[in-house]
Design a protein around this motif. Structure first.
Motif, PDB file in Angstrom:
ATOM      1  N   PHE A 189       3.977   7.611   4.638  1.00  0.00           N
ATOM      2  CA  PHE A 189       3.375   8.323   3.504  1.00  0.00           C
ATOM      3  C   PHE A 189       2.079   7.696   2.992  1.00  0.00           C
ATOM      4  CE2 PHE A 189       8.049   8.846   3.218  1.00  0.00           C
ATOM      5  CZ  PHE A 189       8.104  10.186   3.532  1.00  0.00           C
ATOM      6  N   SER A 190       1.729   6.499   3.472  1.00  0.00           N
ATOM      7  CA  SER A 190       0.478   5.826   3.089  1.00  0.00           C
ATOM      8  C   SER A 190       0.337   5.663   1.584  1.00  0.00           C
ATOM      9  CB  SER A 190      -0.734   6.602   3.649  1.00  0.00           C
ATOM     10  OG  SER A 190      -0.659   6.687   5.057  1.00  0.00           O
ATOM     11  N   ASP A 191       1.440   5.488   0.894  1.00  0.00           N
ATOM     12  CA  ASP A 191       1.401   5.313  -0.554  1.00  0.00           C
ATOM     13  C   ASP A 191       1.099   3.844  -0.863  1.00  0.00           C
ATOM     14  OD1 ASP A 191       2.284   4.816  -3.337  1.00  0.00           O
ATOM     15  OD2 ASP A 191       2.879   6.923  -3.225  1.00  0.00           O
ATOM     16  N   PRO A 192       0.038   3.545  -1.638  1.00  0.00           N
ATOM     17  CA  PRO A 192      -0.324   2.150  -1.915  1.00  0.00           C
ATOM     18  C   PRO A 192       0.757   1.366  -2.639  1.00  0.00           C
ATOM     19  CG  PRO A 192      -1.563   3.669  -3.321  1.00  0.00           C
ATOM     20  CD  PRO A 192      -0.890   4.497  -2.283  1.00  0.00           C
ATOM     21  N   TYR A 242       3.935   1.373  -1.942  1.00  0.00           N
ATOM     22  CA  TYR A 242       4.788   0.769  -0.925  1.00  0.00           C
ATOM     23  C   TYR A 242       4.124  -0.511  -0.387  1.00  0.00           C
ATOM     24  CZ  TYR A 242       7.358   5.195  -0.860  1.00  0.00           C
ATOM     25  OH  TYR A 242       8.109   6.291  -1.189  1.00  0.00           O
ATOM     26  N   TYR A 243       2.805  -0.448  -0.198  1.00  0.00           N
ATOM     27  CA  TYR A 243       2.072  -1.622   0.287  1.00  0.00           C
ATOM     28  C   TYR A 243       2.140  -2.759  -0.731  1.00  0.00           C
ATOM     29  CZ  TYR A 243      -1.728  -4.500   2.106  1.00  0.00           C
ATOM     30  OH  TYR A 243      -2.463  -5.540   2.589  1.00  0.00           O
ATOM     31  N   TYR A 287       5.553   3.119   4.102  1.00  0.00           N
ATOM     32  CA  TYR A 287       4.087   3.063   3.993  1.00  0.00           C
ATOM     33  C   TYR A 287       3.427   3.731   5.196  1.00  0.00           C
ATOM     34  CZ  TYR A 287      -0.630   1.233   3.555  1.00  0.00           C
ATOM     35  OH  TYR A 287      -1.993   1.126   3.469  1.00  0.00           O
ATOM     36  N   GLU A 288       3.994   3.500   6.391  1.00  0.00           N
ATOM     37  CA  GLU A 288       3.449   4.121   7.600  1.00  0.00           C
ATOM     38  C   GLU A 288       3.619   5.631   7.571  1.00  0.00           C
ATOM     39  OE1 GLU A 288       5.446   2.186  10.778  1.00  0.00           O
ATOM     40  OE2 GLU A 288       4.248   0.349  10.667  1.00  0.00           O
ATOM     41  N   TYR A 325      10.078  -0.737   3.487  1.00  0.00           N
ATOM     42  CA  TYR A 325       8.867  -0.287   2.815  1.00  0.00           C
ATOM     43  C   TYR A 325       7.703  -0.160   3.797  1.00  0.00           C
ATOM     44  CZ  TYR A 325      10.460  -0.065  -1.965  1.00  0.00           C
ATOM     45  OH  TYR A 325      11.091   0.324  -3.108  1.00  0.00           O
ATOM     46  N   ARG A 326       7.725  -0.974   4.850  1.00  0.00           N
ATOM     47  CA  ARG A 326       6.686  -0.836   5.868  1.00  0.00           C
ATOM     48  C   ARG A 326       6.787   0.538   6.539  1.00  0.00           C
ATOM     49  NH1 ARG A 326       6.953  -1.280  11.093  1.00  0.00           N
ATOM     50  NH2 ARG A 326       9.013  -2.269  11.005  1.00  0.00           N
TER      51      ARG A 326
END
Length: 231
Positions: A202-205, A207-208, A199-200, A195-196
């Motif tokens: 697609f910058s989808d919150p 995933y964070y 996130y890197e 998921y990291r």
């Protein structure tokens, strides 16, 4: 009994299909109801003799056939994300090419047919709206590794609780199957790292958010290990 006449054309002859003005090669000759029928270029249709003429004897206009090279960016089985659908994942289940020709313009469109992973929703999109997440060869492994198969809830669900349930379900199954906490920790670390990366990319919150849920559980497991070591 009357002797059967010889066919006008033989296999291998180059002929013109006069009604179309296209050129082909005779690939089969059949006798049916007193007439010869000819197969051209292994096509399913058959032509009578009067519809054909030897290329060497033809003086009409030959229609040029256009050769089009299409470069496909995605293939059946690829895992993709679609613009406007956030973190949702789709699998490519088909694609087609639409060819447009006008007097002063020409172009080709590639249309992809997709199925959403979590509920099977069907979608048609152009390739400019798609981003590759995993190719067909690694798509299933990718889905299983992230636990996304557990997101299927046909009646009602919201994405954030579903992602939390994914982590919990993967956790319980790992505990029941392995009965070893270290293997569970390794599994959660894999989920966190995957998921990291997402996130890197697609910058989808969301995933964070999953990363935080996993970290919280990891801290809980490590904390419990520390307590047990002092017993």
């Amino acid at each position: 009994m009357a002797k059967r006449k010889k066919p006008k054309y033989q296999i291998g002859d180059t002929v013109v299909i006069t009604i179309y003005g296209t050129v082909g090669r005779i690939t089969d000759v059949k006798w049916l109801d007193g007439d010869y029928l000819y197969e051209v270029n292994k096509s399913h249709g058959l032509f009578i003799e009067s519809a054909l003429q030897l290329f060497s004897e033809y003086d009409g206009k030959i229609m040029e056939q256009e050769h089009i090279d299409i470069e496909y960016k995605f293939f059946i089985g690829d895992l993709v994300q679609v613009s406007g659908y956030g973190a949702d994942l789709f699998k490519v289940i088909g694609f087609r090419t639409e060819i447009w020709r006008y007097k002063e313009d020409a172009w080709e469109d590639v249309i992809y047919e997709l199925s959403r992973i979590n509920d099977g929703q069907w979608l048609e999109v152009g390739e400019e709206e798609m981003t590759l997440v995993a190719d067909a060869e690694s798509a299933e492994t990718f889905i299983q590794k992230l636990g996304l198969l557990y997101l299927v809830d046909q009646e009602k669900s919201t994405k954030t609780p579903a992602l939390q349930n994914m982590v919990r379900k993967a956790e319980y199954e790992e505990i029941n199957r392995k009965k070893e906490k270290n293997e569970l920790i390794d599994h959660l670390l894999d989920i966190y790292n995957d998921y990291r990366i997402l996130y890197e990319l697609f910058s989808d919150p969301e995933y964070y958010h999953v990363m935080r849920v996993v970290l919280k559980k990891l801290k809980s497991l490590v904390s419990n290990d520390g307590k047990n070591s002092h017993v």
